[in-house]
Design a protein around this motif. Structure first.
Motif, PDB file in Angstrom:
ATOM      1  N   UNK A  92     -14.747  32.994   0.332  1.00  0.00           N
ATOM      2  CA  UNK A  92     -14.622  31.834  -0.559  1.00  0.00           C
ATOM      3  C   UNK A  92     -13.835  30.697   0.081  1.00  0.00           C
ATOM      4  N   UNK A  93     -12.994  31.002   1.052  1.00  0.00           N
ATOM      5  CA  UNK A  93     -12.210  29.961   1.685  1.00  0.00           C
ATOM      6  C   UNK A  93     -12.784  29.440   2.982  1.00  0.00           C
ATOM      7  N   UNK A  94     -13.942  29.950   3.371  1.00  0.00           N
ATOM      8  CA  UNK A  94     -14.495  29.623   4.676  1.00  0.00           C
ATOM      9  C   UNK A  94     -15.566  28.563   4.658  1.00  0.00           C
ATOM     10  N   UNK A  95     -16.252  28.468   5.790  1.00  0.00           N
ATOM     11  CA  UNK A  95     -17.265  27.435   5.994  1.00  0.00           C
ATOM     12  C   UNK A  95     -18.555  27.760   5.253  1.00  0.00           C
ATOM     13  N   UNK A  96     -19.439  26.740   5.188  1.00  0.00           N
ATOM     14  CA  UNK A  96     -20.736  26.909   4.552  1.00  0.00           C
ATOM     15  C   UNK A  96     -20.678  26.569   3.080  1.00  0.00           C
ATOM     16  N   UNK A  97     -21.813  26.139   2.547  1.00  0.00           N
ATOM     17  CA  UNK A  97     -21.882  25.771   1.136  1.00  0.00           C
ATOM     18  C   UNK A  97     -22.476  26.934   0.346  1.00  0.00           C
ATOM     19  N   UNK A  98     -21.876  27.227  -0.795  1.00  0.00           N
ATOM     20  CA  UNK A  98     -22.311  28.347  -1.631  1.00  0.00           C
ATOM     21  C   UNK A  98     -23.004  27.827  -2.888  1.00  0.00           C
TER      22      UNK A  98
END
Length: 269
Positions: free
Chosen positions: A15-21
């Motif tokens: 949840x704190x990392x890269x990429x869009x969810x």
């Protein structure tokens, strides 16, 4: 993060990392400015530690090791307004180490919900089948090239099935919840992530839905898939949101003013 399939990525790192969810696209769909806001706004730690029945049910069904690590059942028959009760709770709370407290009644309810799910033959198969719970998929979305990510509740690899566990307070309203919470967008996005990694779309995407409210003395359990029209609408919304996300990132501009209209009843003369 590189595109790929990650079995051991922690929930916090995901949840704190890269990429869009998908949950971030939900915010962007309302207003692009909500996406950078969500990354920077402070969280209320007291609210975070409050009981989330949906998470507790998810943990006990799919990640029982996490349930044991994250939740603790408080003393039974220990009223806080008695000396003995206060002492029992004080001793118990000294051992919590950040775990969320369940009362005996809450724990009993969660156990009953678990047993209700396992009483449904197809739901039981989904829970007990070999597969990965909470594995993360990263891929470059095909139209924008932007890094996207998803974290299916369960990937039943051998059969090509993705399963998502949902809790609801009212089973009769779940069809409306699909639209309100954009579960059709989730279906499209997760299916794209699966296809990007495996080279083919999943054989199926199923929602395992369990009620947190009693109906005729039981906690209802149902299984749903979306029809072709719902899937297509979800895909169109997902691709439009990705295009908006791409444009905002390219320009580093995140519009934040939303336009409101009066409700239909207020427009009548």
């Amino acid at each position: 993060m590189q595109p790929g399939y990650y079995r051991d990525l922690s929930n916090d790192d995901y949840h704190g990392g890269e990429g869009v969810s998908k949950s971030q696209l939900d915010l962007l769909h309302k207003s692009p400015a909500l996406l950078p806001w969500s990354r920077n706004a402070p969280e209320d730690d007291e609210k975070k530690s409050a009981l989330n029945v949906g998470d507790a049910v998810h943990a006990i069904l799919l990640e029982p090791h996490r349930f044991d690590a994250d939740y603790a059942v408080g003393p039974k028959d220990a009223p806080r307004n008695t000396k003995a009760g206060k002492e029992a709770w004080a001793e118990f709370e000294s051992t919590l180490s950040g775990r969320t407290v369940l009362t005996h009644e809450e724990h009993r309810k969660i156990q009953l919900i678990r047993e209700s799910v396992l009483a449904h033959p197809h739901a039981r198969w989904l829970i007990e089948a070999d597969g990965d719970a909470e594995a993360s998929i990263y891929w470059n979305e095909q139209h924008t090239g932007q890094l996207a990510r998803c974290r299916p509740d369960k990937n039943i690899n051998a059969h090509g099935w993705l399963m998502d566990l949902k809790t609801t307070a009212d089973m009769s309203r779940f069809s409306k919840s699909v639209y309100e919470y954009r579960y059709h967008v989730q279906d499209a996005m997760y299916s794209d992530g699966y296809a990007a990694h495996y080279g083919e779309p999943p054989a199926g995407f199923v929602f395992l839905v369990v009620s947190t409210s009693i109906d005729c003395g039981r906690y209802p359990v149902r299984l749903f898939t979306l029809d072709a029209e719902a899937k297509q609408i979800g895909r169109s919304e997902y691709q439009a949101d990705m295009a908006t996300y791409h444009e905002c990132r390219e320009r580093d501009e995140w519009p934040g003013i939303e336009t409101l209209s009066l409700p239909a009843w207020a427009r009548k003369s």
